[in-house]
Design a protein around this motif. Structure first.
Motif, PDB file in Angstrom:
ATOM      1  N   GLN A  51      49.946   0.570 107.505  1.00  0.00           N
ATOM      2  CA  GLN A  51      49.805   1.939 107.302  1.00  0.00           C
ATOM      3  C   GLN A  51      48.731   2.546 108.256  1.00  0.00           C
ATOM      4  O   GLN A  51      48.893   3.407 108.935  1.00  0.00           O
ATOM      5  CB  GLN A  51      49.630   2.302 105.972  1.00  0.00           C
ATOM      6  CG  GLN A  51      49.493   3.817 105.764  1.00  0.00           C
ATOM      7  CD  GLN A  51      49.711   4.384 104.314  1.00  0.00           C
ATOM      8  OE1 GLN A  51      49.579   3.409 103.405  1.00  0.00           O
ATOM      9  NE2 GLN A  51      49.807   5.608 104.011  1.00  0.00           N
ATOM     10  N   GLU A  54      50.041   2.401 112.008  1.00  0.00           N
ATOM     11  CA  GLU A  54      51.017   3.225 112.197  1.00  0.00           C
ATOM     12  C   GLU A  54      50.212   4.489 112.531  1.00  0.00           C
ATOM     13  O   GLU A  54      50.708   5.483 113.440  1.00  0.00           O
ATOM     14  CB  GLU A  54      52.048   3.421 111.286  1.00  0.00           C
ATOM     15  CG  GLU A  54      53.165   2.264 111.429  1.00  0.00           C
ATOM     16  CD  GLU A  54      53.733   2.121 112.705  1.00  0.00           C
ATOM     17  OE1 GLU A  54      54.495   2.545 112.816  1.00  0.00           O
ATOM     18  OE2 GLU A  54      53.329   1.051 113.261  1.00  0.00           O
ATOM     19  N   THR A  55      49.106   4.641 111.598  1.00  0.00           N
ATOM     20  CA  THR A  55      48.445   5.871 111.637  1.00  0.00           C
ATOM     21  C   THR A  55      47.668   5.795 113.174  1.00  0.00           C
ATOM     22  O   THR A  55      47.814   6.891 113.927  1.00  0.00           O
ATOM     23  CB  THR A  55      47.362   6.179 110.761  1.00  0.00           C
ATOM     24  OG1 THR A  55      48.169   6.292 109.562  1.00  0.00           O
ATOM     25  CG2 THR A  55      46.516   7.438 110.859  1.00  0.00           C
ATOM     26  N   GLN A 277      57.036   6.140 111.287  1.00  0.00           N
ATOM     27  CA  GLN A 277      57.344   7.154 110.384  1.00  0.00           C
ATOM     28  C   GLN A 277      57.869   8.359 111.415  1.00  0.00           C
ATOM     29  O   GLN A 277      58.883   9.288 110.679  1.00  0.00           O
ATOM     30  CB  GLN A 277      55.940   7.939 110.127  1.00  0.00           C
ATOM     31  CG  GLN A 277      55.093   7.330 108.946  1.00  0.00           C
ATOM     32  CD  GLN A 277      53.904   6.434 109.482  1.00  0.00           C
ATOM     33  OE1 GLN A 277      53.910   5.938 110.355  1.00  0.00           O
ATOM     34  NE2 GLN A 277      52.878   6.005 108.551  1.00  0.00           N
ATOM     35  N   TRP A 280      61.644   7.454 111.204  1.00  0.00           N
ATOM     36  CA  TRP A 280      62.334   7.877 110.108  1.00  0.00           C
ATOM     37  C   TRP A 280      62.513   9.199 109.983  1.00  0.00           C
ATOM     38  O   TRP A 280      63.628   9.921 109.414  1.00  0.00           O
ATOM     39  CB  TRP A 280      61.540   7.381 108.778  1.00  0.00           C
ATOM     40  CG  TRP A 280      61.718   7.883 107.558  1.00  0.00           C
ATOM     41  CD1 TRP A 280      61.219   8.774 106.712  1.00  0.00           C
ATOM     42  CD2 TRP A 280      63.003   7.639 106.912  1.00  0.00           C
ATOM     43  NE1 TRP A 280      61.676   8.984 105.593  1.00  0.00           N
ATOM     44  CE2 TRP A 280      63.049   8.146 105.421  1.00  0.00           C
ATOM     45  CE3 TRP A 280      64.314   6.651 107.157  1.00  0.00           C
ATOM     46  CZ2 TRP A 280      64.125   8.162 104.762  1.00  0.00           C
ATOM     47  CZ3 TRP A 280      65.126   6.740 106.306  1.00  0.00           C
ATOM     48  CH2 TRP A 280      65.265   7.239 105.092  1.00  0.00           C
ATOM     49  N   GLU A 302      56.068   5.359 102.335  1.00  0.00           N
ATOM     50  CA  GLU A 302      55.582   6.147 103.517  1.00  0.00           C
ATOM     51  C   GLU A 302      56.148   5.782 104.700  1.00  0.00           C
ATOM     52  O   GLU A 302      55.557   6.138 105.790  1.00  0.00           O
ATOM     53  CB  GLU A 302      54.015   5.736 103.368  1.00  0.00           C
ATOM     54  CG  GLU A 302      53.243   6.018 102.156  1.00  0.00           C
ATOM     55  CD  GLU A 302      53.446   4.820 101.183  1.00  0.00           C
ATOM     56  OE1 GLU A 302      53.970   3.764 101.362  1.00  0.00           O
ATOM     57  OE2 GLU A 302      52.852   4.776 100.041  1.00  0.00           O
ATOM     58  N   ALA A 303      57.330   5.179 104.882  1.00  0.00           N
ATOM     59  CA  ALA A 303      57.912   4.758 106.200  1.00  0.00           C
ATOM     60  C   ALA A 303      57.047   3.935 107.086  1.00  0.00           C
ATOM     61  O   ALA A 303      56.827   4.226 108.281  1.00  0.00           O
ATOM     62  CB  ALA A 303      58.454   6.054 106.723  1.00  0.00           C
ATOM     63  N   THR A 304      56.155   3.056 106.305  1.00  0.00           N
ATOM     64  CA  THR A 304      55.117   2.439 107.350  1.00  0.00           C
ATOM     65  C   THR A 304      55.461   1.037 107.757  1.00  0.00           C
ATOM     66  O   THR A 304      54.755   0.339 108.759  1.00  0.00           O
ATOM     67  CB  THR A 304      54.033   1.922 106.405  1.00  0.00           C
ATOM     68  OG1 THR A 304      54.326   1.235 105.418  1.00  0.00           O
ATOM     69  CG2 THR A 304      53.342   3.338 105.924  1.00  0.00           C
TER      70      THR A 304
END
Length: 348
Positions: A51, A54-55, A277, A280, A302-304
């Motif tokens: 997560q 990806e952020t 993310q 998605w 969270e689509a991570t």
């Protein structure tokens, strides 16, 4: 997935040197702690790491676009300054001409006193044309001044935004590093027996989830044939099998999960968003029963995490730190849904 955690334990120290600070000493593992709890902790840490990754990727993508905007505005500002310089030269020339040709007589009096009124009228027409040209030059100078000032403000704002994004990216990079250090500490605290037990339990969970998915009919009876673009994307992704996972990487030597899927579809001629993310959020969602090779399977609420479907209930993916790009059961992680990058409706 059997043996994965054992390999992680063996390679952890080497992998950490590239991105992590030295790992502090940890307490001896608790031999009484259930393996299920250890697996839950490890999966939670991996999920938090992905997560954070990806952020970080999203901010890196924004930073790239913002740098392009800064460069564009700087280029426009440079051109506006050149145009302003030219307008100022024209305005200076007009000022000198007005000074050299000044007269105390108004155009009306010059017309009355002229020996040849028609010639005076013709001359007045020329004078009027010159006046209009002078007015246009002044307007152009004023407009160029305003454009230059507006571009300068926009360029400063764009640069401030880029600096803010750069600072955010640095913090997010530190967050990923900290999450990876947490994984390192937990792995370092486990005995070989615990690592083996965790790997077996994880594999059992994946097998059970995959069996449940297949027997439920959620995947449909037969996968639809891929589109031409999907076939190219799958071929590219499959060619990357064996290359290491590396957070933030988009190839060609290593990948993270969305780095693999975005590069595969980019090479297939269909650029898609960089992060899981955004993939998605922005790509067309489809039911699992409609999956065809090349479609993307997205995981976790969270689509991570994201992987690419290749058929027969399998995906190709860059799983997580310490692993390599590989084929996996579709149900390796909790499935959120699926998206289709290729909008073509006709299969190949």
């Amino acid at each position: 997935m059997s043996g994965v955690l054992l390999r992680l334990a063996c390679t952890a120290a080497v992998a950490a040197q590239a991105v992590l600070a030295p790992v502090p000493a940890v307490a001896a593992p608790d031999p009484q702690r259930p393996v299920s709890e250890l697996l839950t902790d490890l999966q939670r840490l991996y999920r938090q790491t992905e997560q954070a990754t990806e952020t970080y990727n999203a901010t890196a993508e924004q930073l790239t676009k913002q740098q392009a905007e800064v460069d564009r505005l700087d280029g426009e500002l440079a051109r506006a300054r050149l145009a302003l310089q030219g307008s100022r030269i024209d305005a200076g020339r007009l000022a000198r001409e007005q000074y050299q040709n000044r007269s105390d007589l108004s155009p009306y009096l010059r017309l009355l006193l002229a020996p040849d009124p028609q010639h005076a009228l013709d001359e007045g027409h020329v004078i009027g044309q010159l006046a209009r040209e002078r007015a246009e030059t002044v307007d152009r100078l004023t407009g160029t001044e305003r454009r230059k000032d507006a571009l300068a403000r926009a360029a400063r704002k764009a640069l401030d935004t880029r600096q803010t994004l750069a600072a955010r990216q640095k913090k997010q990079r530190d967050d990923v590093t900290a999450k990876l250090a947490d994984v390192e500490r937990l792995l370092a605290s486990l005995t070989p027996e615990q690592l083996s037990a965790i790997a077996r339990l994880e594999q059992q969970g994946v097998t059970a989830a995959q069996d449940k998915l297949v027997t439920s009919g959620a995947l449909g009876k037969a996968a639809a044939p891929s589109s031409a673009g999907g076939e190219r994307a799958v071929r590219y992704a499959m060619d990357q099998i064996g290359k290491p996972y590396q957070w933030g990487a988009t190839g060609p030597k290593s990948y993270d999960c969305s780095g693999l899927t975005s590069q595969a579809w980019g090479h297939a001629g269909t650029p898609i968003p960089r992060t899981s993310q955004e993939q998605w959020a922005r790509l067309k969602r489809i039911p699992l029963t409609d999956l065809r090779p090349g479609d993307l399977v997205v995981y976790f609420p969270e689509a991570t995490h994201v992987a690419m479907y290749v058929g027969d209930g399998k995906v190709v993916q860059a799983p997580r730190p310490g692993e390599k790009v590989k084929l996996s059961p579709l149900a390796s992680y909790p499935v959120l849904g699926a998206v289709r990058p290729d909008q073509a409706t006709e299969p190949k």
